[in-house]
Design a protein around this motif. Structure first.
Motif, PDB file in Angstrom:
ATOM      1  N   ASP A   1       5.945   0.108   4.264  1.00 50.93           N
ATOM      2  CA  ASP A   1       4.856   1.055   5.021  1.00 50.93           C
ATOM      3  C   ASP A   1       3.730   0.391   5.514  1.00 50.93           C
ATOM      4  O   ASP A   1       3.117  -0.490   4.896  1.00 50.93           O
TER       5      ASP A   1
ATOM      6  N   HIS B   1      -0.737   5.535  -1.796  1.00 48.66           N
ATOM      7  CA  HIS B   1      -0.475   4.389  -1.520  1.00 48.66           C
ATOM      8  C   HIS B   1      -0.902   3.269  -2.378  1.00 48.66           C
ATOM      9  O   HIS B   1      -0.101   2.314  -2.774  1.00 48.66           O
ATOM     10  N   ILE B   2      -2.062   3.358  -3.031  1.00 47.15           N
ATOM     11  CA  ILE B   2      -2.492   2.346  -3.996  1.00 47.15           C
ATOM     12  C   ILE B   2      -1.281   2.443  -5.148  1.00 47.15           C
ATOM     13  O   ILE B   2      -1.357   1.386  -5.749  1.00 47.15           O
TER      14      ILE B   2
ATOM     15  N   LEU C   1       1.552   0.431  -4.600  1.00 43.93           N
ATOM     16  CA  LEU C   1       1.345  -1.058  -4.572  1.00 43.93           C
ATOM     17  C   LEU C   1       1.229  -1.479  -5.857  1.00 43.93           C
ATOM     18  O   LEU C   1       1.550  -2.704  -6.547  1.00 43.93           O
TER      19      LEU C   1
ATOM     20  N   ALA D   1       7.464  -1.259  -1.160  1.00 46.55           N
ATOM     21  CA  ALA D   1       6.121  -0.872  -0.915  1.00 46.55           C
ATOM     22  C   ALA D   1       5.705  -1.531   0.397  1.00 46.55           C
ATOM     23  O   ALA D   1       4.763  -0.906   1.159  1.00 46.55           O
TER      24      ALA D   1
ATOM     25  N   MET E   1      -3.186  -2.599   3.926  1.00 47.27           N
ATOM     26  CA  MET E   1      -4.162  -2.433   2.636  1.00 47.27           C
ATOM     27  C   MET E   1      -3.967  -3.980   2.147  1.00 47.27           C
ATOM     28  O   MET E   1      -5.164  -4.396   1.627  1.00 47.27           O
TER      29      MET E   1
ATOM     30  N   ARG F   1       0.567   0.496   3.569  1.00 44.50           N
ATOM     31  CA  ARG F   1       0.312  -0.492   2.411  1.00 44.50           C
ATOM     32  C   ARG F   1       0.274  -1.826   3.091  1.00 44.50           C
ATOM     33  O   ARG F   1      -0.449  -2.651   2.183  1.00 44.50           O
ATOM     34  N   ARG F   2       0.964  -2.207   4.180  1.00 43.55           N
ATOM     35  CA  ARG F   2       0.520  -3.916   4.600  1.00 43.55           C
ATOM     36  C   ARG F   2      -0.714  -3.987   4.899  1.00 43.55           C
ATOM     37  O   ARG F   2      -1.164  -5.004   4.816  1.00 43.55           O
TER      38      ARG F   2
END
Length: 112
Positions: free
Chosen positions: A17, A51-52, A55, A14, A23, A20-21
């Motif tokens: 990406d 993406h959520i 995560l 996760a 976020m 995502r980092r």
């Protein structure tokens, strides 16, 4: 909190990406909605939702319900467990380097 291999795999995948980092970085400042998380990215809301989900599946974030809002929250305990896992290997590597330094110093002194 101990982290098993599957959780490590999901978390590191996760975090592999950049969206995502980013976020995770945003959530480190406090909870945010999907719209707030989507704001800085030129991607669809669907992509942000995916993406959520990644995560969430990795245990790095959770979601709650606040009326109509469903804010996302960082799960710091999971990040702390990942950091602890990394630190174990870092500390062991540092110990090995210190032992190698000691051996090299001994060899150098014997050459004198």
């Amino acid at each position: 909190m101990a982290v098993d291999d599957d959780q490590l795999d999901r978390a590191f995948a996760a975090l592999g990406d950049p969206v995502r980092r980013a976020m995770i970085a945003r959530l480190s400042r406090g909870p945010a909605t999907v719209n707030e998380l989507a704001e800085p990215f030129p991607i669809t809301k669907q992509a942000v939702s995916r993406h959520i989900q990644v995560l969430e599946a990795a245990g790095l974030i959770s979601r709650s319900r606040d009326g109509q809002r469903r804010p996302c929250h960082l799960e710091p305990a999971v990040l702390e467990a990942l950091t602890s896992w990394i630190d174990d290997y870092r500390l062991e590597t540092e110990r090995r380097f210190r032992r190698m330094d000691a051996v090299l110093r001994t060899v150098k002194e014997q050459e004198k």
